[in-house]
Scaffold this motif. Structure first.
Motif, short mmCIF file in Angstrom:
data_model
loop_
_atom_site.label_atom_id
_atom_site.label_comp_id
_atom_site.label_asym_id
_atom_site.label_seq_id
_atom_site.Cartn_x
_atom_site.Cartn_y
_atom_site.Cartn_z
N ALA A 171 0.83 -1.21 0.00
CA ALA A 171 0.00 0.00 0.00
C ALA A 171 0.87 1.26 0.00
CB ALA A 171 -0.94 0.00 1.20
N LEU A 172 2.12 1.11 0.44
CA LEU A 172 3.04 2.26 0.48
C LEU A 172 3.82 2.45 -0.83
CD1 LEU A 172 4.48 1.83 4.08
CD2 LEU A 172 2.76 3.48 3.29
N MET A 173 3.59 1.59 -1.82
CA MET A 173 4.34 1.68 -3.07
C MET A 173 4.25 3.07 -3.72
SD MET A 173 3.99 -2.14 -4.70
CE MET A 173 4.93 -1.83 -6.19
N PRO A 174 3.07 3.70 -3.78
CA PRO A 174 3.03 5.04 -4.38
C PRO A 174 3.87 6.06 -3.60
CG PRO A 174 0.82 4.10 -4.28
CD PRO A 174 1.73 3.19 -3.49
N VAL A 175 3.89 5.94 -2.29
CA VAL A 175 4.70 6.85 -1.47
C VAL A 175 6.18 6.61 -1.74
CG1 VAL A 175 5.29 7.52 0.90
CG2 VAL A 175 2.91 7.00 0.29
#
Length: 194
Positions: A171-175
């Motif tokens: 879920a943190l991939m875009p960040v």
């Protein structure tokens, strides 16, 4: 990163897009470091080095056997896995093996070579499988970013088991991608300012 770039300055292998190579290497390094930091690992800079060196095998191969690498490029289907398969078929080894051998020649810790050797098949990395899986995810994300695509949950993965092995919150991939690109741009500006 600057020292490594200086070591290979002047090497211009035929048919190798050096700009793409360095963008990818820097992205791999920055993402591996971010993954390590997100997991509160002690040595995030080691992860950076692993990412930075992850594609050096290609640089050596394009320099050492440019004609054979040309055949690989002409015959391989799209994607890094297909290219590595063609490298093994035509040359007898792939960039991960060459990269691991380069690490050994440079007398780097064996664990760095092991991670680089298993980057396309992290499940084969034994005690280094989690780190190899994080490198695998970094490569997948870097490829998405290079194509101008979002490096989010829809980013195509090189290895389906990498997320489970890596321990990274997808879920943190875009960040991670946003931070990676901001840092990469800063590095590029700093390099140009010299």
């Amino acid at each position: 990163a600057s020292t490594l770039a200086a070591a290979f300055q002047g090497i211009r292998p035929q048919r190798m897009d050096m700009g793409r190579f360095w963008r990818g290497s820097i992205r791999h390094a920055l993402l591996c470091r971010q993954f390590a930091r997100s997991l509160a690992e002690r040595d995030a800079e080691r992860a950076f080095v692993v990412g930075l060196l992850s594609d050096m095998g290609h640089l050596v191969m394009y320099h050492a056997v440019p004609d054979l690498m040309g055949i690989v490029l002409d015959t391989a289907q799209d994607g890094l896995l297909a290219q590595a398969e063609q490298e093994r078929s035509i040359i007898g080894c792939d960039f991960t093996e060459v990269g691991a051998a380069l690490c050994a020649a440079w007398q780097l810790p064996a664990s760095i070579g092991s991670v680089i050797a298993c980057q396309l098949a992290p499940e084969q990395g034994g005690e280094h499988s989690a780190e190899a899986a994080r490198l695998n995810l970094a490569i997948s994300m870097a490829e998405c970013l290079e194509r101008g695509e979002s490096a989010g949950a829809s980013c195509p993965l090189l290895c389906d088991v990498a997320p489970d092995l890596a321990g990274v919150d997808l879920a943190l991939m875009p960040v991670f991608a946003e931070h990676c690109e901001a840092q990469r741009v800063q590095l590029a500006h700093a390099r140009r300012a010299r």
